[in-house]
Scaffold this active site. Structure first.
Site, PDB file in Angstrom:
ATOM      1  N   LYS A  51      -1.419  -9.309   2.658  1.00  0.00           N
ATOM      2  CA  LYS A  51      -0.648  -8.919   3.846  1.00  0.00           C
ATOM      3  C   LYS A  51      -1.486  -7.986   4.688  1.00  0.00           C
ATOM      4  O   LYS A  51      -2.171  -7.119   4.144  1.00  0.00           O
ATOM      5  CB  LYS A  51       0.668  -8.233   3.454  1.00  0.00           C
ATOM      6  CG  LYS A  51       1.438  -7.673   4.654  1.00  0.00           C
ATOM      7  CD  LYS A  51       2.882  -7.358   4.332  1.00  0.00           C
ATOM      8  CE  LYS A  51       3.129  -6.038   3.675  1.00  0.00           C
ATOM      9  NZ  LYS A  51       2.678  -4.860   4.463  1.00  0.00           N
TER      10      LYS A  51
ATOM     11  N   ASP B 190      -1.193  -6.037  -0.386  1.00  0.00           N
ATOM     12  CA  ASP B 190      -1.535  -5.443   0.912  1.00  0.00           C
ATOM     13  C   ASP B 190      -3.033  -5.218   1.033  1.00  0.00           C
ATOM     14  O   ASP B 190      -3.681  -4.747   0.091  1.00  0.00           O
ATOM     15  CB  ASP B 190      -0.861  -4.069   1.048  1.00  0.00           C
ATOM     16  CG  ASP B 190       0.305  -4.085   2.005  1.00  0.00           C
ATOM     17  OD1 ASP B 190       0.387  -4.995   2.856  1.00  0.00           O
ATOM     18  OD2 ASP B 190       1.153  -3.178   1.896  1.00  0.00           O
TER      19      ASP B 190
ATOM     20  N   ASP C 125       0.831  -1.211   0.000  1.00  0.00           N
ATOM     21  CA  ASP C 125       0.000   0.000   0.000  1.00  0.00           C
ATOM     22  C   ASP C 125       0.867   1.262   0.000  1.00  0.00           C
ATOM     23  O   ASP C 125       0.345   2.378  -0.126  1.00  0.00           O
ATOM     24  CB  ASP C 125      -1.011  -0.004   1.155  1.00  0.00           C
ATOM     25  CG  ASP C 125      -0.358  -0.033   2.520  1.00  0.00           C
ATOM     26  OD1 ASP C 125       0.874  -0.209   2.601  1.00  0.00           O
ATOM     27  OD2 ASP C 125      -1.095   0.111   3.523  1.00  0.00           O
ATOM     28  N   SER C 126       2.189   1.095   0.072  1.00  0.00           N
ATOM     29  CA  SER C 126       3.097   2.227  -0.162  1.00  0.00           C
ATOM     30  C   SER C 126       2.858   2.804  -1.551  1.00  0.00           C
ATOM     31  O   SER C 126       3.280   3.932  -1.835  1.00  0.00           O
ATOM     32  CB  SER C 126       4.560   1.776  -0.019  1.00  0.00           C
ATOM     33  OG  SER C 126       4.815   0.651  -0.828  1.00  0.00           O
TER      34      SER C 126
ATOM     35  N   GLU D 234       9.227  -4.368  10.133  1.00  0.00           N
ATOM     36  CA  GLU D 234       9.621  -3.059   9.591  1.00  0.00           C
ATOM     37  C   GLU D 234      10.127  -2.128  10.696  1.00  0.00           C
ATOM     38  O   GLU D 234       9.536  -2.045  11.783  1.00  0.00           O
ATOM     39  CB  GLU D 234       8.425  -2.398   8.882  1.00  0.00           C
ATOM     40  CG  GLU D 234       8.779  -0.999   8.376  1.00  0.00           C
ATOM     41  CD  GLU D 234       7.777  -0.393   7.393  1.00  0.00           C
ATOM     42  OE1 GLU D 234       6.761  -1.035   7.085  1.00  0.00           O
ATOM     43  OE2 GLU D 234       8.049   0.732   6.932  1.00  0.00           O
TER      44      GLU D 234
ATOM     45  N   GLU E 194      -1.258  -5.556   8.396  1.00  0.00           N
ATOM     46  CA  GLU E 194      -0.401  -5.025   9.452  1.00  0.00           C
ATOM     47  C   GLU E 194      -0.946  -5.550  10.777  1.00  0.00           C
ATOM     48  O   GLU E 194      -2.049  -5.201  11.193  1.00  0.00           O
ATOM     49  CB  GLU E 194      -0.380  -3.491   9.390  1.00  0.00           C
ATOM     50  CG  GLU E 194       0.315  -3.025   8.132  1.00  0.00           C
ATOM     51  CD  GLU E 194       0.568  -1.530   8.076  1.00  0.00           C
ATOM     52  OE1 GLU E 194       0.323  -0.822   9.062  1.00  0.00           O
ATOM     53  OE2 GLU E 194       1.036  -1.075   7.009  1.00  0.00           O
TER      54      GLU E 194
HETATM   55  O1  KIV Z   1       3.518  -1.136   1.584  1.00  0.00           O
HETATM   56  C1  KIV Z   1       4.681  -1.554   1.532  1.00  0.00           C
HETATM   57  O2  KIV Z   1       5.442  -1.276   0.603  1.00  0.00           O
HETATM   58  C2  KIV Z   1       5.151  -2.388   2.628  1.00  0.00           C
HETATM   59  C3  KIV Z   1       6.622  -2.643   2.676  1.00  0.00           C
HETATM   60  C4  KIV Z   1       7.275  -1.444   3.215  1.00  0.00           C
HETATM   61  C5  KIV Z   1       6.946  -3.868   3.437  1.00  0.00           C
HETATM   62  O3  KIV Z   1       4.408  -2.801   3.447  1.00  0.00           O
END
Ligand code: KIV
Length: 276
Positions: free
Chosen positions: A120, A90, A51-52, A189, A122
């Site tokens: 994924k 994510d 989600d970055s 992280e 969090e």
């Molecule tokens: O969203 C993302 O890119 C991440 C990585 C930083 C692991 O969760």
């Protein structure tokens, strides 16, 4: 009829990734688009549609504004352009915290609409039960502990964990809860070195570090950071290229050529066929 293309490389599975605990380090990077996924796929074990993407491609200040639709669109692009790496998407902020059934509906939507192998989440203090609900119903889940960017509004800033010993127990507990709930791997992280090693020893699934030392079972970086596309990157990033200055140089040359009417020239021009 076989569903497999003869000669096609088989994609890594969550079992393959889980089996790499303590073995050859897992090579992981983020991917959000088809051309980048195509380049990374033969070189990486895991492609994370993180989600970055909201900050990197959409200019958002943090990941809170990322939607399920954005994750699905980028997940589809990455799946179309990759054949070998395990693709993990994510779950964005707000798509899994309210209740197990909402989390399941959103996770299965991601898997069905993208074709990715896993999601994924969090894994904050309350997410263990949700991970168990998902994994118990066939949704492979990667956990994410330590610095959790989706918690930024509550925490006020992105802050590394484990610089103070009193933070250890909480982060180790989150990692153990994700493992006990069936997560096949855990992103760690922004975690200080001794804590990252302790987490890696404490869980039987691979840990994948980002700003979490060499004490993890694998490493992940945001691809655009390690390629040098931004002026600034966190101190844990090693820049393997300087694409920002390379793009600036290329566009400066292009602008000069256009203004001087030196582009396009004969090799870049279509001409009418000569009459016979
Ligand atoms: O969203 C993302 O890119 C991440 C990585 C930083 C692991 O969760």
């Amino acid at each position: 009829m076989s569903s497999h293309t003869p000669g096609a490389a088989a994609r890594l599975t969550v079992r393959d990734v889980r089996g790499r605990k303590g073995g050859e380090p897992l090579v992981c990077l983020t991917a959000y688009t088809a051309p980048i996924a195509e380049i990374l796929d033969p070189l990486c074990d895991v492609l994370l549609v993180g989600d970055s993407v909201g900050m990197v491609l959409h200019g958002l200040p943090n990941t809170v504004g990322v939607t399920l639709e954005m994750m699905i669109l980028h997940g589809q692009a990455v799946m179309r352009a990759s054949r070998r790496a395990l693709v993990v998407v994510d779950m964005p902020f707000g798509s899994y915290e309210a209740g197990h059934e909402t989390a399941y509906a959103n996770a299965t939507r991601i898997l069905k609409e993208t074709g990715a192998q896993a999601v994924k989440v969090e894994s904050g203090p309350t997410v263990g039960e949700t991970i168990a609900y998902l994994t118990g119903r066939g949704v492979p889940v990667m956990g994410h502990v330590g610095l959790r960017p989706q918690a930024v509004l509550g925490e006020g800033a992105f802050r590394a964990k484990g610089k103070r010993p009193e933070e250890y127990a909480c982060v180790i507990a989150e990692a153990k809860a994700a493992e006990a709930a069936g997560a096949f791997a855990i992103v760690v992280e922004g975690v200080a070195e001794p804590l990252a090693r302790e987490i890696t020893v404490a869980v039987k699934v691979p840990t994948i570090g980002i700003g979490a030392s060499a004490g993890c079972d694998g490493q992940i970086l945001v691809t655009d950071d390690m390629l040098g596309l931004f002026d600034w990157a966190p101190r844990f990033v090693r820049r393997y290229a300087e694409l920002r200055s390379e793009i600036t140089r290329a566009v400066t040359d292009y602008a000069r050529d256009v203004r001087a009417r030196e582009f396009p020239a004969a090799p870049e021009t279509y001409f009418a066929k000569a009459e016979v």
